[in-house]
Design a protein around this motif. Structure first.
Motif, mmCIF file in Angstrom:
data_model
loop_
_atom_site.group_PDB
_atom_site.id
_atom_site.type_symbol
_atom_site.label_atom_id
_atom_site.label_comp_id
_atom_site.label_asym_id
_atom_site.label_seq_id
_atom_site.Cartn_x
_atom_site.Cartn_y
_atom_site.Cartn_z
ATOM 1 N N ALA A 105 0.827 -1.205 0.000
ATOM 2 C CA ALA A 105 0.000 0.000 0.000
ATOM 3 C C ALA A 105 0.863 1.256 0.000
ATOM 4 O O ALA A 105 0.476 2.281 -0.563
ATOM 5 C CB ALA A 105 -0.917 -0.010 1.224
ATOM 6 N N LYS A 106 2.037 1.188 0.597
ATOM 7 C CA LYS A 106 2.979 2.299 0.577
ATOM 8 C C LYS A 106 4.343 1.785 0.150
ATOM 9 O O LYS A 106 4.735 0.677 0.486
ATOM 10 C CB LYS A 106 3.089 2.943 1.968
ATOM 11 N N ASP A 130 -1.161 -4.751 4.544
ATOM 12 C CA ASP A 130 -0.651 -3.654 3.714
ATOM 13 C C ASP A 130 0.414 -4.126 2.733
ATOM 14 O O ASP A 130 0.613 -3.533 1.683
ATOM 15 C CB ASP A 130 -0.105 -2.525 4.592
ATOM 16 N N HIS A 136 -4.274 -1.073 4.863
ATOM 17 C CA HIS A 136 -3.176 -0.302 5.439
ATOM 18 C C HIS A 136 -2.741 -0.839 6.801
ATOM 19 O O HIS A 136 -1.889 -0.241 7.462
ATOM 20 C CB HIS A 136 -3.589 1.170 5.572
ATOM 21 N N HIS A 138 -0.725 -2.810 9.450
ATOM 22 C CA HIS A 138 0.594 -3.430 9.542
ATOM 23 C C HIS A 138 0.910 -3.861 10.973
ATOM 24 O O HIS A 138 2.065 -4.006 11.370
ATOM 25 C CB HIS A 138 1.664 -2.447 9.039
#
Length: 815
Positions: A105-106, A130, A136, A138
């Motif tokens: 996600a990032k 994530d 998201h 984690h």
């Protein structure tokens, strides 16, 4: 516009592959400019499986790591080192194998490799939510329910959806195709005519719509029915704003819309489904319980959703409350404080039809190119607003709960009826080169939901649905018939008939091309400046000799500073020079063909010009040339004369230039008819434009030059076989005498014998020549076309010239 393959299939059954569908859409006039495969989860979870943790023990060399053995259903458990605190034996987990690329996600994508972590082999990764791109979270690894089957591919378990999205280059006339249902209807018509398809389109079912109470009824008043022909709305209460379900987020993400919350996403979904923009207002932000559609005084401050305060124009249509407070720029952008938030429990849903011109002007004025504005400016369907409201209300109630708490308010004072167009079947066949029967034409029109009635012999009366706002003429209907019939089915004729076109000489494009090639060959580059300019150049700063009343002002909503049509080619050229010099390009030779515009007694004068610009060094950097030698007035003069020579123009006069655009220069003219003006741009103007080097500028009056070119303007003759004779004279004359005066006398007396007359030296010395005197050293080249000249003939002519110079110019011949 983006169209989803999977979304289309919700409304129409078809068996076309994504590639076939793309070709068919282009054939329908919906040109596919790009195709993209998208997945609901990036990467599609390829190489990721449901696994079971068989063993879990502490890592011998790290306190926070665990060593596990995980079964992924292939009979060979994988050793995996895991750092999650919640990993334990017996869990069902999600495992990414070696070689898999994850899209978290990032951060950037990650490709897994077999590795050793503190001495322990790790052949994979037990993933957190994530890390898979599923969310998201984690806090730890993702633990699945116990009934999840070991070895199941994660893409099957999480039902990853693969879609194909088409980027459509939607033209302004396709108001009917701004949405998926519109594209499906077009597609259904084509398949019905060409592939024996039923043509049945599944419209969203709104039969369950019903008003449950009247607790939140709002009063609606439309003050400007021209800008807002129809305004519909209803209220809901008891809703809960939260995150949208995955299926809705997938649909929106596929077409490039960022999910926000279930209410806003529902309105965006209906926009892309039906082509009807909607807007939701928080009723708690409307204490007056009244909606007024009106304009506000110019200069009224309004803060939009992007937290920018904008001064409004009195031509901006606004949605206001009962106290004249702006809530929304109608059809363009919402306002701060009235939109849906997480705290919203009651909302008013707007579904309106706004005038296309009003919306486009406002959208361009603030450069707010929203999806809603793009639909409105093409022309939305005024007769779908209530249906779209019902569809959206049911969808919001499904996603956010609550009840429908008011009747539908529908302000529609002058209903818009389908356009009626008379179509002649014979004209259809004549324009398309086809032989379609009347019955076949009617069948095509009815496939597009157009009602057809006979109207006399050889005519049809076609009622065009209101979603096709641009179809208003017979030619438009004929184009619609051709789209559905198929462009590729139009037969190619065996014979091509053409007529010879005789254009007056000179042909404008050929003449421009010839001069362009000449200039390019001399090292010039062609530039294209804007026909728009800024009035401040002519009302502030250095004088340009252009009266303010001659400026042609325009109302430019997108770039307000460009408020006039350019009255001269000079400023746009100086802007180009400044732009290039700021990018380290100092030596410039530019030319431009363009037009200027000035307001006169007889209206606006639009004239064509050829502009030349020189600045910097005369030569490119080379060991052959002096790099420090700049371009001079004479560099430009030679270029102007070369252009005139290429056009075959001669016999013009020279006059010193008196014009604010030039520090000094010349004008070439034939009597009052100006051919060219050229010279150096005033240094004050160059400095004001932030140009660091002197600029030379030539303005060739193309509208005067082009008609002066004659078919035999360029002539060729045999080189003279007989030798030429040169004679030189040194003439002491008054300072007021110009070389042009000397040349004119020589040409008058020399007639056919004089080939050239040139000035090769100028000498000034008061002590030797006297006050106010100067000496011209002039050469005369003589030749006869049929014989060798004798000294007596040459001397006789030179004596005549000397007598003329003494008599007419008061010249003294230096011997």
């Amino acid at each position: 516009m983006r169209v989803s393959y999977n979304w289309l299939k919700q409304y129409l059954d078809f068996h076309l592959t994504p590639g076939e569908l793309g070709e068919l859409l282009t054939a329908l006039g919906l040109e596919v400019e790009g195709v993209e495969e998208v997945q609901s989860i990036p990467g599609g979870l390829e190489g990721v499986f449901v696994g079971e943790v068989l063993e879990c023990r502490p890592h011998p060399n790290a306190d926070r790591l665990s060593v596990t053995r995980v079964d992924i259903g292939n009979g060979d458990p994988l050793p995996i080192v895991c750092g999650a605190p919640n990993v334990a034996a017996g869990q069902k987990v999600v495992v990414a194998t070696v070689g898999t690329t994850l899209y978290p996600a990032k951060g950037d994508p990650l490709t897994l490799k077999k590795t050793k972590i503190r001495g322990e082999v790790s052949e994979g990764m037990i993933c957190a939510e994530d890390e898979l791109g599923l969310g998201h979270d984690h806090d730890g690894i993702l633990v699945l329910p116990g009934e999840a089957r070991t070895g199941t591919p994660a893409k099957d378990y999480f039902e990853v959806e693969t879609d194909v999205v088409y980027e459509i280059g939607l033209t302004p006339n396709r108001s009917d195709a701004t949405n998926h249902l519109g594209v499906a209807r077009d597609l259904a018509a084509y398949l019905r005519i060409n592939h024996d398809h039923s043509g049945e389109v599944r419209w969203p079912d709104v039969s369950a719509f019903q008003v449950e109470n009247h607790n939140q009824t709002l009063e609606v008043e439309v003050e400007d029915a021209e800008a807002c022909p129809r305004y519909s709305g209803l209220s809901l209460e008891g809703i809960r704003v939260k995150e949208s379900p995955d299926w809705l987020k997938r649909r929106l993400q596929a077409v490039g819309v960022r999910p926000i919350n279930n209410v806003v996403d529902a309105t965006n979904f209906v926009l892309h489904e039906l082509g009807q923009p909607l807007h939701a207002f928080d009723i708690d932000a409307i204490p007056s319980k009244k909606i007024v559609v009106k304009t506000l005084p110019g200069g009224t401050a309004f803060t939009t959703l992007d937290e920018v305060e904008r001064p409004l124009s009195d031509k901006d249509l606004m949605i206001c409350d009962g106290e004249d407070n702006g809530l929304c720029i109608a059809g363009v952008f919402g306002g701060m404080g009235s939109g849906v938030t997480e705290k919203t429990t009651r909302l008013f849903l707007e579904s309106a039809h706004f005038d296309a011109k009003w919306i486009r002007r406002t959208s361009m004025r603030y450069n707010l190119r929203t999806d809603a504005a793009k639909v409105y400016e093409k022309g939305s369907d005024p007769n779908i607003t209530v249906y779209a409201l019902q569809r959206a209300a049911l969808l919001i109630r499904e996603l956010a709960g609550g009840t429908i708490a008011s009747e539908i308010v529908d302000r529609y004072p002058r209903p818009i009826a389908p356009a009626e167009v008379q179509v002649r079947p014979a004209q259809v066949n004549r324009l398309l080169g086809l032989e379609l029967s009347d019955r076949e034409q009617v069948r095509i029109l009815e496939a597009m939901d157009m009602e057809v009635a006979r109207k006399g012999e050889g005519q049809l009366l076609v009622r065009v649905p209101t979603n096709k706002s641009d179809v208003t003429r017979e030619a438009d209907v004929i184009e619609e018939i051709l789209r559905i019939y198929g462009y590729d089915k139009v037969p190619i004729p065996e014979k091509i008939h053409s007529a010879m076109a005789i254009a007056a000489y000179p042909e404008p494009n050929e003449l421009r091309d010839a001069v362009s090639q000449l200039l390019i060959g001399r090292g010039f580059l062609e530039m294209m400046g804007l026909s728009l300019s800024e009035s401040r150049y002519y009302t502030e700063g250095p004088e340009l000799g252009i009266a303010p009343e001659s400026l042609v002002h325009i109302h430019n909503t997108s770039n307000a500073h460009l408020d006039i049509m350019r009255p001269t080619m000079l400023v746009s050229g100086l802007e180009a020079i400044r732009y290039n010099q700021n990018r380290q390009q100092q030596d410039l030779k530019l030319f431009e063909f363009g037009k200027t515009y000035r307001q006169g007694e007889d209206g606006i004068a639009e004239t064509e010009h050829l502009a030349l610009f020189l600045t910097g060094a005369r030569w490119r950097e080379s060991w052959l040339f002096d790099r420090e030698q700049p371009v001079t007035f004479y560099t430009l003069k030679a270029m102007v004369e070369t252009v005139l020579q290429r056009l075959g123009l001669a016999g013009y006069q020279h006059t010193f230039l008196q014009d604010e655009r030039f520090q000094y220069g010349l004008v070439y003219h034939r009597g009052p008819q100006v051919l060219a003006e050229f010279g150096q741009v005033p240094l004050s103007l160059s400095k004001a434009m932030d140009i660091r080097t002197p600029v030379l500028y030539a303005d060739l009056h193309w509208e005067t030059l082009a008609p002066a070119v004659k078919p035999d303007g360029l002539t060729f003759r045999e080189l003279n076989r007989f030798p030429a004779v040169r004679r030189d004279l040194a003439l002491v004359v008054d300072n007021s005498v110009k070389f042009q005066d000397i040349a004119s006398i020589a040409k008058k007396h020399g007639k056919k014998l004089l080939k050239t007359v040139d000035l090769f030296d100028l000498y000034e010395n008061e002590e030797q020549l006297g006050a106010g005197k100067k000496s011209y050293a002039v050469s005369f080249v003589l030749e006869h076309p049929e014989k060798t000249l004798k000294d007596k003939e040459v001397d006789k002519l030179m004596d005549k010239l000397i007598q003329a110079y003494e008599a007419q110019l008061g010249a003294v011949i230096r011997r």
